[in-house]
Design an enzyme around this catalytic site. Structure first.
Site, PDB file in Angstrom:
ATOM      1  N   LYS A  50     -16.698  -6.370   4.965  1.00  0.00           N
ATOM      2  CA  LYS A  50     -15.527  -6.980   4.331  1.00  0.00           C
ATOM      3  C   LYS A  50     -15.386  -8.447   4.745  1.00  0.00           C
ATOM      4  O   LYS A  50     -15.395  -8.779   5.923  1.00  0.00           O
ATOM      5  CB  LYS A  50     -14.261  -6.209   4.723  1.00  0.00           C
ATOM      6  CG  LYS A  50     -12.988  -6.781   4.160  1.00  0.00           C
ATOM      7  CD  LYS A  50     -12.452  -5.931   3.062  1.00  0.00           C
ATOM      8  CE  LYS A  50     -11.169  -6.525   2.547  1.00  0.00           C
ATOM      9  NZ  LYS A  50     -10.496  -5.678   1.641  1.00  0.00           N
TER      10      LYS A  50
ATOM     11  N   HIS B 106       0.836  -1.206   0.000  1.00  0.00           N
ATOM     12  CA  HIS B 106       0.000   0.000   0.000  1.00  0.00           C
ATOM     13  C   HIS B 106       0.871   1.257   0.000  1.00  0.00           C
ATOM     14  O   HIS B 106       0.608   2.213  -0.742  1.00  0.00           O
ATOM     15  CB  HIS B 106      -0.890   0.049   1.248  1.00  0.00           C
ATOM     16  CG  HIS B 106      -1.932  -0.996   1.324  1.00  0.00           C
ATOM     17  ND1 HIS B 106      -2.102  -1.796   2.434  1.00  0.00           N
ATOM     18  CD2 HIS B 106      -2.882  -1.379   0.442  1.00  0.00           C
ATOM     19  CE1 HIS B 106      -3.106  -2.622   2.238  1.00  0.00           C
ATOM     20  NE2 HIS B 106      -3.603  -2.390   1.021  1.00  0.00           N
TER      21      HIS B 106
ATOM     22  N   SER C 288      -3.204  -7.614   2.598  1.00  0.00           N
ATOM     23  CA  SER C 288      -3.521  -7.476   4.016  1.00  0.00           C
ATOM     24  C   SER C 288      -4.019  -8.792   4.597  1.00  0.00           C
ATOM     25  O   SER C 288      -3.698  -9.137   5.739  1.00  0.00           O
ATOM     26  CB  SER C 288      -4.593  -6.394   4.224  1.00  0.00           C
ATOM     27  OG  SER C 288      -4.092  -5.134   3.896  1.00  0.00           O
TER      28      SER C 288
END
Length: 171
Positions: free
Chosen positions: A50, A26, A140
């Protein structure tokens, strides 16, 4: 809604994501976006649904972790957002969304999102940057999985995130 002007220069972009947690991948995308544009807003999405369970870290924690990890980059701010990305882009005056792509699967998903965003607001451009080869495998979710088993994630995330993951997973 933005007016679609062909001569309008974009000076402010969003780099959106859940950042659960922020990784070196990121950070690489943010740094590269900053090389191209003078003002970058890292837009941390609430993302309550999510993966069917919600994010590992709260929105407030994800914003704090990202701010600390990105604090040394001039022209970058980190802000939370809820709702539609194009609405947030209009709210902050960003003319484009910058996304990193790791693989074809990223491209298919991001193309679909870009098409939808265009239908919602054709004035918000979508810009894609290829991930650096060293981060092409990094996500992630992989970082969270390794950390949940007590693995060392220090080569994938900044020190503040390593500490937060250790506290979260009690390892």
């Amino acid at each position: 809604m933005h007016d679609v002007l062909t001569d309008q220069t974009i000076t402010h972009v969003l780099v959106p994501g859940t950042f659960d947690p922020i990784t070196f991948g990121h950070i690489d995308v943010v740094r590269r976006a900053r090389r191209l544009f003078p003002h970058v807003t890292v837009a941390v999405a609430e993302s309550l649904g999510k993966n069917g369970t919600g994010p590992t870290f709260s929105l407030q924690d994800r914003v704090s972790l990202a701010r600390e990890a990105l604090g040394d980059i001039d022209g970058v701010e980190v802000r939370p957002f809820t709702g539609l990305l194009v609405d947030f882009a209009n709210e902050v005056g960003a003319g484009a969304v910058v996304k990193g792509l790791r693989a074809m699967t990223d491209f298919e998903y991001e193309l679909q999102q870009a098409d939808l965003n265009y239908r919602l607001d054709p004035g918000v451009e979508s810009i894609f940057v290829m991930s650096s080869p060293e981060y092409g495998y990094l996500s992630s979710s992989v970082v969270r999985q390794i950390a949940s088993f007590g693995g060392d994630v220090s080569e994938f995330v900044p020190d503040n995130v390593v500490k937060a993951l250790k506290e979260r997973f009690k390892c």
